[in-house]
Scaffold this active site. Structure first.
Site, PDB file in Angstrom:
ATOM      1  N   ASN A  28      -1.411  -3.563  -6.499  1.00  0.00           N
ATOM      2  CA  ASN A  28      -2.666  -3.465  -5.759  1.00  0.00           C
ATOM      3  C   ASN A  28      -3.821  -3.657  -6.733  1.00  0.00           C
ATOM      4  O   ASN A  28      -3.711  -3.308  -7.910  1.00  0.00           O
ATOM      5  CB  ASN A  28      -2.805  -2.091  -5.094  1.00  0.00           C
ATOM      6  N   ARG A  73       3.610  -4.328  -1.291  1.00  0.00           N
ATOM      7  CA  ARG A  73       4.233  -4.399  -2.616  1.00  0.00           C
ATOM      8  C   ARG A  73       5.747  -4.253  -2.522  1.00  0.00           C
ATOM      9  O   ARG A  73       6.482  -5.035  -3.127  1.00  0.00           O
ATOM     10  CB  ARG A  73       3.650  -3.331  -3.538  1.00  0.00           C
TER      11      ARG A  73
END
Length: 97
Positions: free
Chosen positions: A39, A20
């Site tokens: 996620n 990320r």
């Protein structure tokens, strides 16, 4: 100027490897992209990005490789007309949600 939106689901070893944060840095370095990364509960990563087609193509190519410790097995392109249940894109921002 051709602005497009892509919604990606990235699977493989993509959680717990900085994917990320890497995606946010990559999008910001390409410039002109807005969107988010998160996620998922099934161990994958989702990316919703909006911007110039050339910058999006570069982001997708980068996501196919991912950060150093990631292993990307597959990227699925999902429909972008999916209703209101996804976080909104804020123009000029690319963030983790």
């Amino acid at each position: 100027m051709s602005v497009k939106t892509v919604y990606l689901k990235i699977c493989g070893r993509v959680q717990g490897v900085g994917f990320r944060w890497w995606t946010v840095r990559t999008a910001k370095s390409l410039g002109g992209l807005s969107g988010w990364v998160r996620n998922t509960e099934d161990g994958e990563v989702e990316v919703l990005a909006c911007g110039e087609e050339s910058a999006l193509e570069q982001l997708i190519a980068a996501c196919r490789r991912g950060p150093l410790w990631a292993r990307v097995d597959n990227i699925t392109f999902l429909p972008t007309e999916i209703g209101d249940f996804l976080p909104a894109i804020i123009d000029g921002k690319f963030k983790i949600v």
